[in-house]
Design a protein around this motif. Structure first.
Motif, short mmCIF file in Angstrom:
data_model
loop_
_atom_site.label_atom_id
_atom_site.label_comp_id
_atom_site.label_asym_id
_atom_site.label_seq_id
_atom_site.Cartn_x
_atom_site.Cartn_y
_atom_site.Cartn_z
N UNK A 6 0.85 -1.18 0.00
CA UNK A 6 0.00 0.00 0.00
C UNK A 6 0.89 1.24 0.00
N UNK A 7 0.42 2.31 -0.64
CA UNK A 7 1.25 3.50 -0.75
C UNK A 7 0.42 4.77 -0.62
N UNK A 8 1.01 5.78 -0.01
CA UNK A 8 0.41 7.11 -0.02
C UNK A 8 0.60 7.70 -1.41
N UNK A 9 -0.10 8.77 -1.70
CA UNK A 9 -0.01 9.34 -3.04
C UNK A 9 1.41 9.83 -3.37
N UNK A 10 2.11 10.54 -2.48
CA UNK A 10 3.47 10.98 -2.81
C UNK A 10 4.42 9.82 -3.11
N UNK A 11 4.36 8.73 -2.31
CA UNK A 11 5.24 7.58 -2.59
C UNK A 11 4.86 6.91 -3.90
N UNK A 12 3.57 6.84 -4.18
CA UNK A 12 3.11 6.27 -5.43
C UNK A 12 3.68 7.05 -6.62
N UNK A 13 3.66 8.38 -6.52
CA UNK A 13 4.15 9.21 -7.61
C UNK A 13 5.65 9.09 -7.82
N UNK A 14 6.39 8.70 -6.77
CA UNK A 14 7.83 8.51 -6.91
C UNK A 14 8.17 7.45 -7.95
N UNK A 15 7.27 6.47 -8.11
CA UNK A 15 7.53 5.35 -9.00
C UNK A 15 6.67 5.40 -10.25
N UNK A 16 6.13 6.58 -10.53
CA UNK A 16 5.41 6.81 -11.77
C UNK A 16 6.32 7.62 -12.69
N UNK A 17 6.49 7.14 -13.91
CA UNK A 17 7.39 7.81 -14.83
C UNK A 17 6.98 9.25 -15.07
N UNK A 18 7.94 10.18 -15.01
CA UNK A 18 7.65 11.58 -15.27
C UNK A 18 7.52 11.87 -16.75
N UNK A 19 7.98 10.96 -17.59
CA UNK A 19 8.00 11.20 -19.03
C UNK A 19 6.79 10.62 -19.74
N UNK A 20 6.02 9.78 -19.05
CA UNK A 20 4.87 9.15 -19.67
C UNK A 20 3.68 9.28 -18.73
N UNK A 21 2.45 9.11 -19.25
CA UNK A 21 1.29 9.05 -18.36
C UNK A 21 1.46 7.90 -17.40
N UNK A 22 0.82 7.96 -16.20
CA UNK A 22 0.97 6.89 -15.22
C UNK A 22 0.67 5.51 -15.76
#
Length: 222
Positions: free
Chosen positions: A50-66
């Motif tokens: 389980x992840x909070x939103x900030x931690x989730x975003x850490x592992x979402x590519x910044x160059x592509x949609x989630x």
């Protein structure tokens, strides 16, 4: 399965006294998170923290949609929230019969550790794996341009044999395992019982409600 999904798998015994609810926490930073929260796929041990939103975003590519983040770039891959309906996915009743899935719901995703698709379906004992070769499921994914490029580990092709004909959706992998947990929790007897089917129908209704429609004139029919 981690805390966020474990509640679907076991029915806790009623407490002798009413105790304060223990808040759920992010399994990376320990921040308190709501009941409906994001998940990651831990590619090292195939778990789903389980992840909070900030931690989730850490592992979402910044160059592509989630939904198109590359799942193999880190130890953790962010599970996206997207639900997509594929009304033109080529799957007839005869196709479904050939897939030899003993229930009306199945999901297939690309397992990056194995380098191949894995197809599962819910059962009273948990997620059961299809006995068909992975090559068969690879051909199923290749039938639609959208699923042919399905990112590994985090999104799955959900197939449903409804009374009106087969349905196809792309959904987050945690949503698929939520279904597995609901079946395991509520199934009673040979046919599951009314409680189980009510839970399954409610889950399907939520998938349909969350889904946006994608139509591709280039969908393959091989």
């Amino acid at each position: 399965m981690t805390a966020g999904l474990r509640r679907y798998l076991t029915a806790p015994a009623p407490p002798a006294t009413v105790a304060p609810a223990v808040p759920e926490r992010c399994e990376l930073c320990s921040a308190v998170i709501p009941a409906e929260h994001d998940h990651l796929v831990d590619l090292a041990n195939r778990s789903m923290p389980c992840a909070c939103r900030p931690c989730h975003l850490l592992f979402t590519s910044a160059d592509e949609p989630p939904a198109r983040a590359a799942a193999g770039a880190h130890r953790f891959a962010a599970v996206p929230r997207e639900h997509t309906a594929l009304p033109d996915f080529a799957l007839s009743d005869l196709d479904w019969t050939a897939l030899d899935v003993p229930v009306r719901l199945a999901f297939v995703f690309v397992n990056s550790s194995l380098g191949q698709p894995v197809a599962l379906y819910p059962s009273p004992a948990g997620a059961a794996e299809s006995q068909l070769p992975s090559e068969v499921w690879a051909k199923v994914l290749a039938r639609h341009p959208y699923t042919a490029q399905l990112p590994p580990d985090v999104l799955a092709l959900l197939l449903h044999r409804s009374p009106d004909g087969p349905e196809a959706y792309v959904v987050p992998i945690d949503v698929c395992y939520r279904l597995v947990g609901l079946v395991r929790l509520h199934w009673r007897g040979f046919d599951g019982g009314q409680e189980a089917w009510t839970a399954i129908d409610g889950w399907l209704a939520q998938v349909r409600e969350n889904a946006t429609t994608r139509v591709s004139v280039g969908a393959a029919h091989g």
